[in-house]
Design an enzyme around this catalytic site. Structure first.
Site, PDB file in Angstrom:
ATOM      1  N   THR A   1       8.263  43.088  70.797  1.00  0.00           N
ATOM      2  CA  THR A   1       7.155  43.747  71.513  1.00  0.00           C
ATOM      3  C   THR A   1       7.046  43.190  72.931  1.00  0.00           C
ATOM      4  O   THR A   1       6.905  43.948  73.914  1.00  0.00           O
ATOM      5  CB  THR A   1       5.815  43.510  70.772  1.00  0.00           C
ATOM      6  OG1 THR A   1       5.946  43.975  69.442  1.00  0.00           O
ATOM      7  CG2 THR A   1       4.661  44.208  71.455  1.00  0.00           C
TER       8      THR A   1
ATOM      9  N   SER B   1      13.701  43.300  65.193  1.00  0.00           N
ATOM     10  CA  SER B   1      12.724  44.397  65.136  1.00  0.00           C
ATOM     11  C   SER B   1      12.781  45.190  63.824  1.00  0.00           C
ATOM     12  O   SER B   1      12.872  46.404  63.831  1.00  0.00           O
ATOM     13  CB  SER B   1      12.948  45.344  66.317  1.00  0.00           C
ATOM     14  OG  SER B   1      11.862  46.246  66.425  1.00  0.00           O
TER      15      SER B   1
ATOM     16  N   ASN C   1       9.159  43.832  58.408  1.00  0.00           N
ATOM     17  CA  ASN C   1       8.923  42.843  57.325  1.00  0.00           C
ATOM     18  C   ASN C   1       7.922  43.390  56.314  1.00  0.00           C
ATOM     19  O   ASN C   1       8.055  43.153  55.117  1.00  0.00           O
ATOM     20  CB  ASN C   1       8.299  41.525  57.771  1.00  0.00           C
ATOM     21  CG  ASN C   1       8.588  41.125  59.167  1.00  0.00           C
ATOM     22  OD1 ASN C   1       8.562  41.962  60.041  1.00  0.00           O
ATOM     23  ND2 ASN C   1       8.871  39.860  59.361  1.00  0.00           N
ATOM     24  N   CYS C   2       6.922  44.100  56.844  1.00  0.00           N
ATOM     25  CA  CYS C   2       5.825  44.530  55.974  1.00  0.00           C
ATOM     26  C   CYS C   2       6.297  45.549  54.941  1.00  0.00           C
ATOM     27  O   CYS C   2       5.633  45.771  53.930  1.00  0.00           O
ATOM     28  CB  CYS C   2       4.685  45.095  56.818  1.00  0.00           C
ATOM     29  SG  CYS C   2       4.228  43.986  58.164  1.00  0.00           S
TER      30      CYS C   2
ATOM     31  N   THR D   1       1.559  27.689  76.554  1.00  0.00           N
ATOM     32  CA  THR D   1       1.530  26.410  75.836  1.00  0.00           C
ATOM     33  C   THR D   1       1.144  25.295  76.809  1.00  0.00           C
ATOM     34  O   THR D   1       0.813  25.567  77.966  1.00  0.00           O
ATOM     35  CB  THR D   1       2.920  26.086  75.241  1.00  0.00           C
ATOM     36  OG1 THR D   1       3.819  25.840  76.335  1.00  0.00           O
ATOM     37  CG2 THR D   1       3.440  27.233  74.389  1.00  0.00           C
TER      38      THR D   1
ATOM     39  N   ILE E   1       6.229  27.894  79.414  1.00  0.00           N
ATOM     40  CA  ILE E   1       6.529  28.276  78.029  1.00  0.00           C
ATOM     41  C   ILE E   1       5.301  28.935  77.392  1.00  0.00           C
ATOM     42  O   ILE E   1       4.203  28.364  77.401  1.00  0.00           O
ATOM     43  CB  ILE E   1       6.982  27.059  77.184  1.00  0.00           C
ATOM     44  CG1 ILE E   1       8.161  26.349  77.870  1.00  0.00           C
ATOM     45  CG2 ILE E   1       7.352  27.492  75.764  1.00  0.00           C
ATOM     46  CD1 ILE E   1       8.659  25.111  77.148  1.00  0.00           C
TER      47      ILE E   1
HETATM   48  C1  LIG Z   1       7.302  40.458  53.046  1.00  0.00           C
HETATM   49  C2  LIG Z   1       6.301  40.462  54.161  1.00  0.00           C
HETATM   50  C3  LIG Z   1       5.304  41.420  54.184  1.00  0.00           C
HETATM   51  C4  LIG Z   1       4.360  41.420  55.200  1.00  0.00           C
HETATM   52  N1  LIG Z   1       3.394  42.378  55.202  1.00  0.00           N
HETATM   53  C5  LIG Z   1       2.485  42.396  56.194  1.00  0.00           C
HETATM   54  C6  LIG Z   1       1.502  43.411  56.253  1.00  0.00           C
HETATM   55  O1  LIG Z   1       1.474  44.305  55.400  1.00  0.00           O
HETATM   56  N2  LIG Z   1       0.585  43.382  57.252  1.00  0.00           N
HETATM   57  C7  LIG Z   1       0.612  42.400  58.215  1.00  0.00           C
HETATM   58  O2  LIG Z   1      -0.239  42.405  59.107  1.00  0.00           O
HETATM   59  N3  LIG Z   1       1.550  41.435  58.206  1.00  0.00           N
HETATM   60  C8  LIG Z   1       2.487  41.411  57.223  1.00  0.00           C
HETATM   61  N4  LIG Z   1       3.452  40.446  57.235  1.00  0.00           N
HETATM   62  C9  LIG Z   1       3.418  39.408  58.296  1.00  0.00           C
HETATM   63  C10 LIG Z   1       4.092  39.889  59.581  1.00  0.00           C
HETATM   64  O3  LIG Z   1       5.357  40.371  59.274  1.00  0.00           O
HETATM   65  C11 LIG Z   1       4.158  38.722  60.548  1.00  0.00           C
HETATM   66  O4  LIG Z   1       2.844  38.320  60.849  1.00  0.00           O
HETATM   67  C12 LIG Z   1       4.881  39.061  61.838  1.00  0.00           C
HETATM   68  O5  LIG Z   1       6.182  39.497  61.593  1.00  0.00           O
HETATM   69  C13 LIG Z   1       4.934  37.825  62.754  1.00  0.00           C
HETATM   70  O6  LIG Z   1       5.680  38.091  63.885  1.00  0.00           O
HETATM   71  P1  LIG Z   1       6.453  36.915  64.654  1.00  0.00           P
HETATM   72  O7  LIG Z   1       7.096  37.527  65.830  1.00  0.00           O
HETATM   73  O8  LIG Z   1       5.541  35.779  64.847  1.00  0.00           O
HETATM   74  O9  LIG Z   1       7.538  36.411  63.607  1.00  0.00           O
HETATM   75  P2  LIG Z   1       8.677  37.213  62.863  1.00  0.00           P
HETATM   76  O10 LIG Z   1       8.415  38.659  62.883  1.00  0.00           O
HETATM   77  O11 LIG Z   1       8.857  36.532  61.549  1.00  0.00           O
HETATM   78  O12 LIG Z   1       9.955  36.947  63.734  1.00  0.00           O
HETATM   79  C14 LIG Z   1      10.449  35.663  63.952  1.00  0.00           C
HETATM   80  C15 LIG Z   1      11.952  35.718  64.187  1.00  0.00           C
HETATM   81  O13 LIG Z   1      12.310  34.544  64.859  1.00  0.00           O
HETATM   82  C16 LIG Z   1      13.567  34.117  64.391  1.00  0.00           C
HETATM   83  N5  LIG Z   1      13.713  32.685  64.678  1.00  0.00           N
HETATM   84  C17 LIG Z   1      12.993  31.662  64.195  1.00  0.00           C
HETATM   85  N6  LIG Z   1      13.408  30.495  64.714  1.00  0.00           N
HETATM   86  C18 LIG Z   1      14.403  30.792  65.550  1.00  0.00           C
HETATM   87  C19 LIG Z   1      15.240  30.000  66.375  1.00  0.00           C
HETATM   88  N7  LIG Z   1      15.103  28.683  66.470  1.00  0.00           N
HETATM   89  N8  LIG Z   1      16.189  30.625  67.099  1.00  0.00           N
HETATM   90  C20 LIG Z   1      16.336  31.961  67.042  1.00  0.00           C
HETATM   91  N9  LIG Z   1      15.580  32.756  66.282  1.00  0.00           N
HETATM   92  C21 LIG Z   1      14.625  32.176  65.554  1.00  0.00           C
HETATM   93  C22 LIG Z   1      13.513  34.436  62.920  1.00  0.00           C
HETATM   94  O14 LIG Z   1      14.832  34.571  62.402  1.00  0.00           O
HETATM   95  C23 LIG Z   1      12.757  35.745  62.897  1.00  0.00           C
HETATM   96  O15 LIG Z   1      13.644  36.834  62.888  1.00  0.00           O
HETATM   97  C24 LIG Z   1       4.426  40.435  56.227  1.00  0.00           C
HETATM   98  C25 LIG Z   1       5.442  39.477  56.218  1.00  0.00           C
HETATM   99  C26 LIG Z   1       6.385  39.489  55.213  1.00  0.00           C
HETATM  100  C27 LIG Z   1       7.468  38.453  55.215  1.00  0.00           C
END
Ligand SMILES: Cc1cc2nc3c(=O)[nH]c(=O)nc-3n(C[C@H](O)[C@H](O)[C@H](O)COP(=O)(O)OP(=O)(O)OC[C@H]3O[C@@H](n4cnc5c(N)ncnc54)[C@H](O)[C@@H]3O)c2cc1C
Length: 557
Positions: free
Chosen positions: A16, A40, A43-44, A274, A279
């Site tokens: 995003t 992208s 997960n949900c 942060t 960052i």
């Molecule tokens: C099964 C499931 C169902 C869900 N259902 C819902 C729902 O119905 N409603 C809702 O609101 N939320 C839901 N969630 C939660 C929602 O998916 C997360 O809150 C959201 O994806 C968080 O976004 P993010 O960008 O923080 O992390 P993420 O979307 O998890 O993305 C993080 C990415 O960073 C990568 N990464 C991590 N460390 C490193 C590194 N050191 N180097 C390179 N890449 C790295 C990971 O591989 C991952 O792909 C669900 C989650 C799961 C797992």
């Protein structure tokens, strides 16, 4: 010179942010790293692909690196783990998992969106368990799906009753498995309060889920074919899903010396910066401020990650839009029910010492005379003095999302419970009532704030009766016969005026009906006639939802 912005994590928050950055600056160099193969993705949707509701795996992949690069001109590097941040040099170290090479990459601004990973405690026998899975990403999903398709397990144990655990329990049950759900706390779905969770407990049991509460897993035996619980239960299983919560992927930040909070979330200011001004961090990895109580908290949900993704891009480009905190609005499907919450629950407010008032109503999802209306159990939590809305919870088959979303919007708009009756909401019989459930909750709350009514809660009435209190059940005799609160006297509301002489003048009379409305009317009649009267909030239904469920046959499973 154009900016070089590096993003760690290419799913909800990361992609995003990247897309918004490009829309703000066509010349920026945007490099996005993900240690996984996919970016992208949805997960949900993962539990629903495992369960078969989503049939096409491709549909989970919202974007591929190729499609996203084509549209946004990004440099996307998957299977590339960022292992180190050198803040002084403004570089990161990247481990290319395909070539096993490590290299450095510079940045002007760095956005961390690495998410949170499932907690895996050191339970004895865990490493030997052959069919034990956690669920976070596409590879996890593929593993579970392959195991289910190939091994055709008939028994599953899900450990942890949060949203993912409950969704998995439902999907595995839908696949025909015998499912046991084990939860250490006395309730599942922590954003709910106990009496609201009790409705969901019953529904899960009705759907054939073996629900074990107040018990944790002690060990796995037989390569994970037997789960032993702390209370001595032994459950045979073919498949285990471990879903006891997530912890922030904060290692990069911690090693780089960025500030993290007590629960490990990266600390950011309102502009998502942060402790290092170059960052930024967003998504599940950050500590957020609770929108209601202003305390630091962790709320790993997709809306905050998406919102923060957009705002961080705006802020990098000087737009300076603050992130106002997280309300925690959430919803989950639990078989036939939708379960939704927004804001703070009683447990949170109590732990912070914040005074609050509670009400429960059970209106229909739409007009009762139009087919298929079903009740919504709606709970509103608010400040009795100011009417400020602290939170709401709803469980029902239909129309739950609309009501919680309206209340969430009211909270963000700064409305109080006194404003809820005045919300002019869309109405026709198939959709609502001329007094929408949110209006109804607002009327009841206004009556409480304005002193028109006093209430007691479902958990207080037994003690009141034990101490000699008088409780009048103002429902009809047939309702009374069908189910009653032990110790209540049946005195239908329409006969009340002719029975004043039978009622005590010198002590409080407690009143209840089925859902609270006739109780309110009776309470007003009594108070207008000089009695001290208090209504049982939510009526018999709220009381029965909890008390009716204390059923030893489940506890002995
Ligand atoms: C099964 C499931 C169902 C869900 N259902 C819902 C729902 O119905 N409603 C809702 O609101 N939320 C839901 N969630 C939660 C929602 O998916 C997360 O809150 C959201 O994806 C968080 O976004 P993010 O960008 O923080 O992390 P993420 O979307 O998890 O993305 C993080 C990415 O960073 C990568 N990464 C991590 N460390 C490193 C590194 N050191 N180097 C390179 N890449 C790295 C990971 O591989 C991952 O792909 C669900 C989650 C799961 C797992």
């Amino acid at each position: 010179m154009s900016k070089k912005i590096v993003i760690v994590g290419g799913v909800a928050g990361g992609s995003t942010a990247a897309a918004r950055l490009r829309r703000l600056d066509e010349t920026a160099e945007i490099v996005m790293f993900d240690k996984g193969e996919y970016i992208s993705y949805a997960n949900c949707g993962l539990p629903y692909y495992i369960g078969g509701t989503i049939e096409d795996r491709q549909k989970l992949l919202v974007q591929t690196p190729e499609s996203m690069s084509a549209r946004y001109n990004f440099d996307i590097r998957t299977l590339s783990e960022v292992t180190h941040i050198n803040r002084a040099k403004k570089t990161i170290s990247v481990h290319d998992l395909k070539s096993d090479q490590t290299y450095e990459e510079t940045y002007d601004q760095l956005i961390l969106s690495p998410g949170a990973r499932p907690i895996v405690p050191p339970i004895p026998g865990l490493n030997e368990a052959k069919a034990l899975f956690t669920l976070r990403n596409i590879p996890d999903t593929d593993r579970i799906k392959a195991y289910v398709d190939e091994e055709k397990p008939s028994k599953a144990v899900v450990i942890g009753g949060g949203f993912i655990g409950v969704e998995m329990a439902e999907n595995l049950r839908d696949l025909g498995m015998t499912v046991t759900l084990i939860e250490m706390a006395n309730q599942i779905m922590p954003p709910l309060d106990y009496e609201m969770a009790a409705i969901v407990h019953q529904h899960l049991r009705d759907k054939g889920i073996h629900l074990i509460l107040n018990d944790g897993v002690k060990a796995f035996e037989g390569n994970g074919t037997k789960v032993l619980t702390q209370n001595g239960k032994e459950i045979d299983t073919d498949l285990i899903i471990l879903s006891i919560g997530v912890r922030p992927e904060n290692e990069l930040a911690v090693h780089a010396g960025l500030s993290v909070g007590t629960r490990g979330g990266i600390q950011v200011d309102e502009y998502l910066q942060t402790s290092d001004s170059s960052i930024y961090a967003i998504g599940d990895v950050i500590e957020v401020t609770c929108y209601i109580n202003k305390q630091p908290t962790m709320i790993p949900l997709a809306w905050p990650a998406n919102r923060q993704g957009r705002l961080v891009a705006d802020n990098i480009y000087g737009k300076k839009t603050p992130y106002k905190g997280t309300l925690g609005t959430s919803i989950a499907k639990v078989f036939d029910y939708a379960v939704a919450t927004t804001g703070n629950n009683e447990k949170t407010l109590k732990s912070l010492g914040i005074a609050y008032e509670v009400l429960h109503v059970h209106p229909g999802s739409h007009a009762g005379y139009y087919p298929n209306a079903s009740p919504i159990a709606l709970k509103l939590i608010f400040d009795k003095k100011t009417g400020k809305i602290f939170g709401a919870q709803a469980v029902g088959k239909d129309g739950v999302n609309k009501r919680i979303d309206v209340i969430a919007t009211a909270i963000k708009g700064g409305l109080t419970v006194l404003d809820l009756p005045d919300l002019e909401l869309a109405y026709a019989p198939p959709y609502s009532s001329a007094k929408d459930p949110v209006n109804m909750a607002g009327y009841v709350a206004s009556n409480i704030v304005e002193g028109m009514i006093e209430t007691v809660q479902w958990h207080e009435i037994d003690t009141i009766l034990e101490n000699g209190g008088t409780l009048i059940d103002v429902r009809t005799p047939s309702e009374f016969k069908y189910g009653l609160i032990k110790g209540a006297i049946n005195l239908p509301v329409d006969e009340l005026r002719s029975k004043f002489h039978e009622l005590p003048q010198d002590k409080t009379i407690y009143v209840h009906c089925q859902v609270g409305l006739r109780g309110y009317i009776a309470t007003r009649i009594l108070r207008e006639n000089g009695f001290e009267a208090v209504n049982l909030d939510g009526g018999y239904r709220t009381y029965e939802q909890v008390k009716g469920l204390i059923d030893t046959k489940y506890d002995n499973y």
